[in-house]
Design a protein around this motif. Structure first.
Motif, mmCIF file in Angstrom:
data_model
loop_
_atom_site.group_PDB
_atom_site.id
_atom_site.type_symbol
_atom_site.label_atom_id
_atom_site.label_comp_id
_atom_site.label_asym_id
_atom_site.label_seq_id
_atom_site.Cartn_x
_atom_site.Cartn_y
_atom_site.Cartn_z
ATOM 1 N N VAL A 62 0.858 -1.194 0.000
ATOM 2 C CA VAL A 62 0.000 0.000 0.000
ATOM 3 C C VAL A 62 0.892 1.241 0.000
ATOM 4 N N ALA A 121 18.285 8.889 -4.341
ATOM 5 C CA ALA A 121 19.515 8.135 -4.592
ATOM 6 C C ALA A 121 19.879 8.156 -6.069
ATOM 7 N N GLY A 122 21.196 8.029 -6.298
ATOM 8 C CA GLY A 122 21.670 8.042 -7.682
ATOM 9 C C GLY A 122 22.471 6.793 -8.010
ATOM 10 N N GLN A 178 17.117 6.715 -8.584
ATOM 11 C CA GLN A 178 16.209 5.941 -7.728
ATOM 12 C C GLN A 178 14.871 5.665 -8.415
ATOM 13 N N VAL A 229 -1.426 4.190 5.179
ATOM 14 C CA VAL A 229 -1.713 3.547 6.470
ATOM 15 C C VAL A 229 -2.039 4.647 7.480
ATOM 16 N N THR A 233 4.830 6.188 9.515
ATOM 17 C CA THR A 233 3.597 6.152 10.295
ATOM 18 C C THR A 233 3.504 4.827 11.053
ATOM 19 N N ASN A 275 20.669 1.104 -0.419
ATOM 20 C CA ASN A 275 21.330 -0.215 -0.351
ATOM 21 C C ASN A 275 20.967 -0.944 0.938
HETATM 22 C C1 LIG Z 1 20.054 13.583 -1.393
HETATM 23 C C2 LIG Z 1 19.987 12.128 -1.123
HETATM 24 C C3 LIG Z 1 20.790 11.285 -1.878
HETATM 25 C C4 LIG Z 1 20.756 9.918 -1.638
HETATM 26 N N1 LIG Z 1 21.563 9.112 -2.370
HETATM 27 C C5 LIG Z 1 21.612 7.809 -2.104
HETATM 28 C C6 LIG Z 1 22.446 6.927 -2.887
HETATM 29 O O1 LIG Z 1 23.121 7.348 -3.827
HETATM 30 N N2 LIG Z 1 22.460 5.612 -2.566
HETATM 31 C C7 LIG Z 1 21.694 5.126 -1.554
HETATM 32 O O2 LIG Z 1 21.775 3.927 -1.281
HETATM 33 N N3 LIG Z 1 20.853 5.921 -0.834
HETATM 34 C C8 LIG Z 1 20.796 7.240 -1.090
HETATM 35 N N4 LIG Z 1 19.931 8.031 -0.393
HETATM 36 C C9 LIG Z 1 19.012 7.429 0.598
HETATM 37 C C10 LIG Z 1 17.804 6.753 -0.097
HETATM 38 O O3 LIG Z 1 17.130 7.668 -0.924
HETATM 39 C C11 LIG Z 1 16.834 6.202 0.955
HETATM 40 O O4 LIG Z 1 17.572 5.510 1.924
HETATM 41 C C12 LIG Z 1 15.809 5.260 0.310
HETATM 42 O O5 LIG Z 1 14.889 5.980 -0.469
HETATM 43 C C13 LIG Z 1 15.036 4.476 1.382
HETATM 44 O O6 LIG Z 1 14.099 3.660 0.741
HETATM 45 P P1 LIG Z 1 12.785 3.195 1.517
HETATM 46 O O7 LIG Z 1 12.022 2.380 0.540
HETATM 47 O O8 LIG Z 1 13.163 2.589 2.815
HETATM 48 O O9 LIG Z 1 12.002 4.536 1.861
HETATM 49 P P2 LIG Z 1 11.403 5.632 0.876
HETATM 50 O O10 LIG Z 1 12.183 5.695 -0.392
HETATM 51 O O11 LIG Z 1 11.266 6.872 1.679
HETATM 52 O O12 LIG Z 1 9.965 5.077 0.497
HETATM 53 C C14 LIG Z 1 8.918 5.080 1.443
HETATM 54 C C15 LIG Z 1 7.584 5.026 0.703
HETATM 55 O O13 LIG Z 1 6.538 4.918 1.677
HETATM 56 C C16 LIG Z 1 5.473 5.787 1.318
HETATM 57 N N5 LIG Z 1 4.705 6.100 2.531
HETATM 58 C C17 LIG Z 1 5.018 6.961 3.528
HETATM 59 N N6 LIG Z 1 4.069 6.954 4.490
HETATM 60 C C18 LIG Z 1 3.136 6.056 4.103
HETATM 61 C C19 LIG Z 1 1.921 5.582 4.679
HETATM 62 N N7 LIG Z 1 1.457 6.052 5.849
HETATM 63 N N8 LIG Z 1 1.205 4.642 4.009
HETATM 64 C C20 LIG Z 1 1.641 4.161 2.805
HETATM 65 N N9 LIG Z 1 2.779 4.593 2.207
HETATM 66 C C21 LIG Z 1 3.532 5.503 2.851
HETATM 67 C C22 LIG Z 1 6.175 6.979 0.695
HETATM 68 O O14 LIG Z 1 5.303 7.724 -0.141
HETATM 69 C C23 LIG Z 1 7.297 6.301 -0.085
HETATM 70 O O15 LIG Z 1 6.893 5.954 -1.397
HETATM 71 C C24 LIG Z 1 19.922 9.406 -0.622
HETATM 72 C C25 LIG Z 1 19.101 10.250 0.125
HETATM 73 C C26 LIG Z 1 19.135 11.606 -0.115
HETATM 74 C C27 LIG Z 1 18.273 12.510 0.691
#
Ligand SMILES: Cc1cc2nc3c(=O)[nH]c(=O)nc-3n(C[C@H](O)[C@H](O)[C@H](O)COP(=O)(O)OP(=O)(O)OC[C@H]3O[C@@H](n4cnc5c(N)ncnc54)[C@H](O)[C@@H]3O)c2cc1C
Length: 499
Positions: free
Chosen positions: A31, A43-44, A97, A121, A159, A291
């Motif tokens: 969801v 991320a890049g 990303q 959620v 959340t 990662n």
């Molecule tokens: C400038 C920058 C550069 C970066 N570069 C790198 C890189 O080069 N390499 C690397 O490994 N990492 C990098 N990162 C970190 C990386 O972007 C994050 O660690 C990664 O996106 C985490 O993935 P995730 O799926 O855990 O969370 P997220 O990508 O934050 O995804 C969470 C998802 O949950 C959804 N969501 C939130 N709340 C709810 C809810 N209540 N109900 C349903 N859905 C919800 C959101 O909309 C989102 O789609 C970078 C971060 C930044 C800020």
């Protein structure tokens, strides 16, 4: 039950977990609060171990086809050398990303998982048998889903974490970084990376033809997290640091981040689990967060599947916290060190010079690159073999049918008992788990295997490899300890099923 597992969040962590669960035949619903993908990319790129993990599932080629392998990695802006990294995939893959998420979603869809968009959620109630997940959907309608488990992959402001009352201790931000994907017509160079100035540092990185990513980092200024970042803020920050805005125009995406570093006190509370940024946030130095999340998913997926299928007791899920919490803890630690090394000032300039000259030494370079690439992880599994708990190297193998590689054996995300000597004793010891483990007979093409942080070791004669590619048990020429093998099978695959 509506489904076995609800995953909150269709970011890289949630999408990877959905694929892992579907490979194991578990019913899953993802969801996502957004109505659709935004096209934005924090991320890049991805590092060596994540590329290996994708290779273990047979989907790496999809990413290699659209990304670019580059020998560029750094520790707080000081270059790391990837030469001689003990991996078939030593170089980082530059890939936005948004593309990574699209490819992961495509894979999950092929395996039968689905994303329910516009579904946030908003409430959680867990009882002995399952979790009821309340959703706020489009038109502010309410809906519920009943599942056996809920995994919060819903990002740093999770959340799920908050509703589950899980503490998120750590250190607050000490700086503000602003990010803008913009056109920079007056930039005199192709790109600028972490140029140091009195108030902080800035970068202008080539993103796509015609587009640059500007990142400004200013220290001892902490912005209000809830106030939206603006184009004008990025422009003013760049002028403060660089003395010019390089003609900055046409903003495509503006965002803000900082160096706050926090980690969930527990990754599991009953039937609720946390993974990815929901479980840990940190300064994005060295590009480790995505990662870390993908690798959380690969550690959790097969364990959750085994518990859902009734093969393993719930306690197997606690090993997810035991194994992954220390990994993120050390990433938080190295990113705090990188944030400290990036601060402005003459003392930090001197520290960087000393640190930079130490990085010329092989051992120092190797230590840092193993940490950034996550190739040095060793989980606390029983056994003294140097492979025990480590990720298995992708060795070339000769089988009765031809040649293969270790990672090709892991495409189905099933445990593999690899017999490299041809011993009836091994099959007999594993007989009670015959339906849960793939027994593969092969010969190693190399007499020695190279391990990061260890060096060369003689090729083992037998290995039990978990679906995440970590070694649960290994034996050398000295012979098998079949009791230890049966113990490992029981721990990771569930109690023996007497035939
Ligand atoms: C400038 C920058 C550069 C970066 N570069 C790198 C890189 O080069 N390499 C690397 O490994 N990492 C990098 N990162 C970190 C990386 O972007 C994050 O660690 C990664 O996106 C985490 O993935 P995730 O799926 O855990 O969370 P997220 O990508 O934050 O995804 C969470 C998802 O949950 C959804 N969501 C939130 N709340 C709810 C809810 N209540 N109900 C349903 N859905 C919800 C959101 O909309 C989102 O789609 C970078 C971060 C930044 C800020």
């Amino acid at each position: 039950m509506d489904t076995d597992v609800v995953i909150a969040g269709a970011g890289p962590t949630g999408l990877m977990l959905a694929g892992e669960l579907r490979l194991a035949g578990v019913d899953v619903v993802v969801v996502e609060q957004l109505a659709e993908r935004t096209g934005e990319s924090r991320a890049g790129g991805m590092h060596s171990r994540t590329l290996e993990v994708l290779d273990q599932r047979g989907i790496l080629d999809r990413f290699l086809a659209v990304g670019q392998l580059t020998p560029v990695g750094h520790f707080s802006g000081l270059w790391l050398d990837f030469d001689g990294l003990e991996s078939r995939r030593p170089l980082p893959l530059m890939l936005l990303q948004d593309v990574i998420e699209r490819l992961l979603e495509e894979w999950g869809t092929e395996l039968g998982s689905r994303v329910r968009w516009s579904s946030a959620v908003s409430g959680i109630h867990q009882d002995r048998d399952g979790v009821t997940v309340e959703l706020r959907t489009a038109e502010a309608a309410r809906a519920t889903l009943r599942a056996r488990y809920l995994v919060g992959c819903d990002g740093g402001r999770s959340t799920v974490r908050k509703l589950s009352d899980i503490d998120f201790p750590g250190t607050p931000a000490t700086m503000t970084a602003l990010l803008g994907d913009v056109e920079l017509p007056d930039l005199p160079e192709d790109f600028i990376f972490m140029r140091r100035c009195p108030g902080g540092h800035f970068s202008a990185l080539a993103l796509e033809p015609g587009w640059h990513r500007v990142i400004t980092s200013e220290y001892d200024r902490v912005a209000d997290r809830d106030e939206p970042a603006t184009f004008e803020q990025v422009r003013q920050s760049l002028i403060r640091l660089a003395g010019t805005d390089f003609g900055m125009r046409s903003p495509r995406w503006i965002s803000r981040f900082g160096d706050a570093a926090r980690q969930a006190a527990r990754y599991r509370k009953g039937r609720v689990l946390l993974a990815g940024d929901a479980a840990h946030i940190h300064y994005p130095a060295g590009g480790q967060g995505l990662n870390l999340g993908v690798q959380d998913a690969v550690n959790l997926g097969w364990k959750l599947a085994s518990v859902v299928r009734g093969q393993s007791p719930e306690s197997l899920l606690d090993s997810y916290h035991t194994e992954r919490h220390p990994v993120a803890e050390s990433v938080l630690h190295n990113t705090r060190a990188q944030a400290a090394l990036a601060r402005p000032g003459a003392q930090t300039d001197a520290l960087r010079e000393v640190f930079g000259s130490l990085m010329v030494f092989d051992d120092v370079n190797r230590y840092l690159r193993n940490a950034i690439t996550a190739l040095d992880i060793r989980y606390p599994v029983d056994g003294f073999h140097p492979l025990a708990g480590r990720r298995v190297p992708d060795a070339d193998l000769k089988t009765p049918d031809g040649t293969t590689r270790v990672y090709e054996l892991l495409h189905a995300a099933r445990p593999v008992l690899l017999d490299l000597r041809g011993s009836a004793e091994l099959a007999a010891a594993a007989g009670d788990w015959a339906e849960r483990v793939d027994l593969v007979e092969a010969r190693s093409e190399d007499g020695h295997w190279a391990l990061p942080a260890v060096g060369e070791i003689p090729a083992p004669v037998a290995l039990l490899i978990r679906p995440d590619g970590h070694v649960a048990w290994a034996a050398d020429t000295g012979g098998f300890d079949t009791a230890a093998l049966r113990n490992a099978l029981g721990t990771w695959l569930g109690p023996a099923q007497r035939r």
